[in-house]
Design a protein around this motif. Sequence first.
Motif, PDB file in Angstrom:
ATOM      1  N   LEU A 248      13.795   0.271   0.138  1.00  0.00           N
ATOM      2  CA  LEU A 248      14.557  -0.581   1.134  1.00  0.00           C
ATOM      3  C   LEU A 248      14.561  -2.074   0.586  1.00  0.00           C
ATOM      4  N   ILE A 249      13.284  -2.610  -0.109  1.00  0.00           N
ATOM      5  CA  ILE A 249      13.545  -3.802  -0.682  1.00  0.00           C
ATOM      6  C   ILE A 249      14.456  -4.071  -1.787  1.00  0.00           C
ATOM      7  N   ARG A 250      14.525  -2.896  -2.737  1.00  0.00           N
ATOM      8  CA  ARG A 250      15.528  -2.707  -3.937  1.00  0.00           C
ATOM      9  C   ARG A 250      17.120  -2.719  -3.377  1.00  0.00           C
TER      10      ARG A 250
ATOM     11  N   MET B 201      23.271   6.887 -10.668  1.00  0.00           N
ATOM     12  CA  MET B 201      23.357   8.196  -9.905  1.00  0.00           C
ATOM     13  C   MET B 201      22.843   8.159  -8.705  1.00  0.00           C
ATOM     14  N   PRO B 202      23.179   8.909  -7.446  1.00  0.00           N
ATOM     15  CA  PRO B 202      22.373   8.876  -6.372  1.00  0.00           C
ATOM     16  C   PRO B 202      21.098   9.673  -6.620  1.00  0.00           C
ATOM     17  N   VAL B 203      20.073   9.114  -6.106  1.00  0.00           N
ATOM     18  CA  VAL B 203      18.865   9.925  -6.174  1.00  0.00           C
ATOM     19  C   VAL B 203      18.184   9.999  -4.827  1.00  0.00           C
ATOM     20  N   LYS B 204      18.168  11.069  -4.275  1.00  0.00           N
ATOM     21  CA  LYS B 204      17.562  11.217  -2.931  1.00  0.00           C
ATOM     22  C   LYS B 204      15.986  11.813  -3.015  1.00  0.00           C
ATOM     23  N   PHE B 205      15.195  10.973  -3.709  1.00  0.00           N
ATOM     24  CA  PHE B 205      13.874  11.263  -4.008  1.00  0.00           C
ATOM     25  C   PHE B 205      13.009  11.085  -2.697  1.00  0.00           C
ATOM     26  N   LEU B 206      13.383   9.936  -1.957  1.00  0.00           N
ATOM     27  CA  LEU B 206      12.619   9.586  -0.790  1.00  0.00           C
ATOM     28  C   LEU B 206      13.197   9.694   0.540  1.00  0.00           C
ATOM     29  N   ASP B 207      12.693  10.130   1.490  1.00  0.00           N
ATOM     30  CA  ASP B 207      13.191  10.130   2.879  1.00  0.00           C
ATOM     31  C   ASP B 207      12.829   9.283   3.514  1.00  0.00           C
ATOM     32  N   ARG B 208      13.988   8.873   4.260  1.00  0.00           N
ATOM     33  CA  ARG B 208      13.386   7.602   5.134  1.00  0.00           C
ATOM     34  C   ARG B 208      13.261   7.971   6.624  1.00  0.00           C
TER      35      ARG B 208
ATOM     36  N   ASP C 162       0.793  -1.162  -0.049  1.00  0.00           N
ATOM     37  CA  ASP C 162       0.095   0.067  -0.054  1.00  0.00           C
ATOM     38  C   ASP C 162       0.769   1.457   0.055  1.00  0.00           C
ATOM     39  N   ILE C 163       0.706   2.338  -0.605  1.00  0.00           N
ATOM     40  CA  ILE C 163       1.365   3.385  -0.747  1.00  0.00           C
ATOM     41  C   ILE C 163       1.348   4.142   0.297  1.00  0.00           C
ATOM     42  N   ASN C 164       0.141   4.389   0.669  1.00  0.00           N
ATOM     43  CA  ASN C 164      -0.175   5.083   1.955  1.00  0.00           C
ATOM     44  C   ASN C 164      -0.604   4.225   3.202  1.00  0.00           C
ATOM     45  N   LEU C 165       0.411   4.238   3.985  1.00  0.00           N
ATOM     46  CA  LEU C 165       0.324   3.347   5.379  1.00  0.00           C
ATOM     47  C   LEU C 165      -0.204   3.986   6.619  1.00  0.00           C
ATOM     48  N   GLY C 166      -0.195   5.280   6.325  1.00  0.00           N
ATOM     49  CA  GLY C 166      -0.795   6.163   7.555  1.00  0.00           C
ATOM     50  C   GLY C 166       0.312   6.312   8.671  1.00  0.00           C
ATOM     51  N   THR C 167       1.411   6.110   7.986  1.00  0.00           N
ATOM     52  CA  THR C 167       2.691   6.417   8.846  1.00  0.00           C
ATOM     53  C   THR C 167       3.605   7.246   8.135  1.00  0.00           C
ATOM     54  N   LYS C 168       4.777   7.386   8.677  1.00  0.00           N
ATOM     55  CA  LYS C 168       6.069   8.198   8.260  1.00  0.00           C
ATOM     56  C   LYS C 168       6.498   7.526   7.172  1.00  0.00           C
ATOM     57  N   ILE C 169       6.832   5.961   7.363  1.00  0.00           N
ATOM     58  CA  ILE C 169       7.222   5.394   6.051  1.00  0.00           C
ATOM     59  C   ILE C 169       6.000   4.680   5.268  1.00  0.00           C
ATOM     60  N   THR C 170       6.275   4.934   4.147  1.00  0.00           N
ATOM     61  CA  THR C 170       5.125   5.044   2.973  1.00  0.00           C
ATOM     62  C   THR C 170       5.799   3.364   2.116  1.00  0.00           C
ATOM     63  N   GLY C 171       4.664   2.994   1.367  1.00  0.00           N
ATOM     64  CA  GLY C 171       5.004   1.917   0.657  1.00  0.00           C
ATOM     65  C   GLY C 171       6.185   2.149  -0.260  1.00  0.00           C
ATOM     66  N   LEU C 172       6.189   3.366  -0.748  1.00  0.00           N
ATOM     67  CA  LEU C 172       7.273   3.819  -1.595  1.00  0.00           C
ATOM     68  C   LEU C 172       8.716   3.768  -0.927  1.00  0.00           C
ATOM     69  N   ASN C 173       8.673   4.110   0.342  1.00  0.00           N
ATOM     70  CA  ASN C 173      10.041   4.045   1.178  1.00  0.00           C
ATOM     71  C   ASN C 173      10.330   2.232   1.382  1.00  0.00           C
ATOM     72  N   ILE C 174       9.259   1.616   1.527  1.00  0.00           N
ATOM     73  CA  ILE C 174       9.401   0.052   1.682  1.00  0.00           C
ATOM     74  C   ILE C 174      10.046  -0.515   0.398  1.00  0.00           C
ATOM     75  N   ALA C 175       9.638   0.172  -0.649  1.00  0.00           N
ATOM     76  CA  ALA C 175      10.094  -0.355  -2.013  1.00  0.00           C
ATOM     77  C   ALA C 175      11.657  -0.066  -2.151  1.00  0.00           C
TER      78      ALA C 175
END
Length: 120
Positions: A75-77, A113-120, A60-73
């Motif tokens: 971390l998976i990668r 290249m380093p991409v800092k699009f998502l904050d953890r 889920d993209i919006n998990l209702g917390t600071k860490i989103t599904g995008l952040n988890i993705a």
Amino acid sequence: MLKIIVVDDETEEHTRVRKIIKPLLFKYEELTDPIFLDGYNDELKSIIKDTSERKIYLLDINLGTKITGLNIASLIREEDWNSEIIFLTNHDNYFEKVCLWLFYCLLKLIYRMPVKFLDR
């Protein structure tokens, strides 16, 4: 074996996904019973770290917390390029954000290249 990991903060979404996946478990013996989690926790961290098996992550993209599904993705990668990631959402406004995130991930992969699009 192919593990299915569902990360969604809404239990009714767990029920919907379970109804979709259940017939597939009988058809494809390599699929395991899905693991349902409501967010990023120690169990998910250990699942991500274990790269011995391929997985399908339904996030889920919006998990209702600071860490989103995008952040988890992301971390998976960092650990695992062999598993599949599928995003879930009930919100139309997240579609654009996911497309932008995928674009940045492609840039990172292609140009190293380093991409800092998502904050953890």
